[in-house]
Scaffold this motif. Sequence first.
Motif, PDB file in Angstrom:
ATOM      1  N   MET A   1       1.835 -12.268  -0.016  1.00 23.52           N
ATOM      2  CA  MET A   1       2.080 -10.865  -0.190  1.00 23.52           C
ATOM      3  C   MET A   1       1.020 -10.008   0.512  1.00 23.52           C
ATOM      4  O   MET A   1       1.343  -8.960   1.048  1.00 23.52           O
ATOM      5  CB  MET A   1       2.117 -10.605  -1.695  1.00 23.52           C
ATOM      6  CG  MET A   1       2.449  -9.223  -2.060  1.00 23.52           C
ATOM      7  SD  MET A   1       4.168  -8.969  -1.670  1.00 23.52           S
ATOM      8  CE  MET A   1       4.501  -7.541  -2.498  1.00 23.52           C
ATOM      9  N   LYS A   2      -0.257 -10.475   0.449  1.00 25.42           N
ATOM     10  CA  LYS A   2      -1.326  -9.733   1.109  1.00 25.42           C
ATOM     11  C   LYS A   2      -1.120  -9.708   2.613  1.00 25.42           C
ATOM     12  O   LYS A   2      -1.427  -8.716   3.258  1.00 25.42           O
ATOM     13  CB  LYS A   2      -2.686 -10.361   0.779  1.00 25.42           C
ATOM     14  CG  LYS A   2      -3.197 -10.019  -0.579  1.00 25.42           C
ATOM     15  CD  LYS A   2      -4.609 -10.550  -0.710  1.00 25.42           C
ATOM     16  CE  LYS A   2      -5.231 -10.081  -1.994  1.00 25.42           C
ATOM     17  NZ  LYS A   2      -6.607 -10.511  -2.121  1.00 25.42           N
ATOM     18  N   ILE A   7       0.068  -6.664   7.436  1.00 28.86           N
ATOM     19  CA  ILE A   7       0.918  -6.486   8.627  1.00 28.86           C
ATOM     20  C   ILE A   7       1.559  -5.105   8.617  1.00 28.86           C
ATOM     21  O   ILE A   7       1.576  -4.394   9.640  1.00 28.86           O
ATOM     22  CB  ILE A   7       1.977  -7.606   8.711  1.00 28.86           C
ATOM     23  CG1 ILE A   7       1.288  -8.950   9.009  1.00 28.86           C
ATOM     24  CG2 ILE A   7       3.010  -7.291   9.773  1.00 28.86           C
ATOM     25  CD1 ILE A   7       2.215 -10.138   8.939  1.00 28.86           C
ATOM     26  N   ILE A   8       2.086  -4.661   7.490  1.00 25.37           N
ATOM     27  CA  ILE A   8       2.708  -3.337   7.384  1.00 25.37           C
ATOM     28  C   ILE A   8       1.663  -2.247   7.626  1.00 25.37           C
ATOM     29  O   ILE A   8       1.917  -1.266   8.333  1.00 25.37           O
ATOM     30  CB  ILE A   8       3.384  -3.172   6.010  1.00 25.37           C
ATOM     31  CG1 ILE A   8       4.605  -4.086   5.925  1.00 25.37           C
ATOM     32  CG2 ILE A   8       3.804  -1.725   5.778  1.00 25.37           C
ATOM     33  CD1 ILE A   8       5.236  -4.140   4.561  1.00 25.37           C
ATOM     34  N   TYR A  14      -0.903   1.324  13.895  1.00 28.10           N
ATOM     35  CA  TYR A  14      -0.587   1.202  15.315  1.00 28.10           C
ATOM     36  C   TYR A  14       0.426   2.265  15.740  1.00 28.10           C
ATOM     37  O   TYR A  14       0.358   2.799  16.853  1.00 28.10           O
ATOM     38  CB  TYR A  14      -0.042  -0.201  15.609  1.00 28.10           C
ATOM     39  CG  TYR A  14       0.323  -0.407  17.056  1.00 28.10           C
ATOM     40  CD1 TYR A  14      -0.668  -0.547  18.025  1.00 28.10           C
ATOM     41  CD2 TYR A  14       1.651  -0.439  17.464  1.00 28.10           C
ATOM     42  CE1 TYR A  14      -0.340  -0.721  19.345  1.00 28.10           C
ATOM     43  CE2 TYR A  14       1.997  -0.606  18.787  1.00 28.10           C
ATOM     44  CZ  TYR A  14       0.992  -0.755  19.726  1.00 28.10           C
ATOM     45  OH  TYR A  14       1.321  -0.926  21.046  1.00 28.10           O
ATOM     46  N   ALA A  15       1.369   2.603  14.865  1.00 28.70           N
ATOM     47  CA  ALA A  15       2.409   3.579  15.180  1.00 28.70           C
ATOM     48  C   ALA A  15       1.837   5.001  15.268  1.00 28.70           C
ATOM     49  O   ALA A  15       2.393   5.857  15.950  1.00 28.70           O
ATOM     50  CB  ALA A  15       3.522   3.525  14.142  1.00 28.70           C
TER      51      ALA A  15
END
Length: 154
Positions: A1-2, A7-8, A14-15
């Motif tokens: 989960m971590k 990653i999210i 990054y976005a």
Amino acid sequence: MKKYLIIILAITVYACDFSKRIDTTAAVKEMRERQVKRVLPQDIVNQVDVWGQELQARLAKGQVADSLSSKNKVRIQSGSIEMLKKSVKDAKINEMLDAIAFGLIQKQDIPASIQKNSSGDSLYYIYPTNNGNVTLIGFSKKQVIIQMDKPLIK
């Protein structure tokens, strides 16, 4: 989960492109410059009066009417009242020319005046010259507004 959370979070960071920041003071200044301004009929008449006086002074100094008319995007006609009445077909302007003729016959001092044509799309700066002729300087309302807002147009 971590891993998914990291990653999210990485994709989200990054976005976000922080290199394209907007200078808000410059943006506000540009928005004010591009703001639509209301031009009142009196503003147009005042501007025609100013420009008419300038053109009258230049014509009195001997500048050529053709060059002034093309440079300033106006129509300049000068001559006897009878000749002008034949060339100008507008009823309101012809009435004004009749009034000027009457004033000249009565030896009255006639100042320059501004008259609208019948359709209301043009203004005429009218004044008698020293030799008994009359000069008409025709201004298109649309062109006057464009010239008034020229510093704002890019």
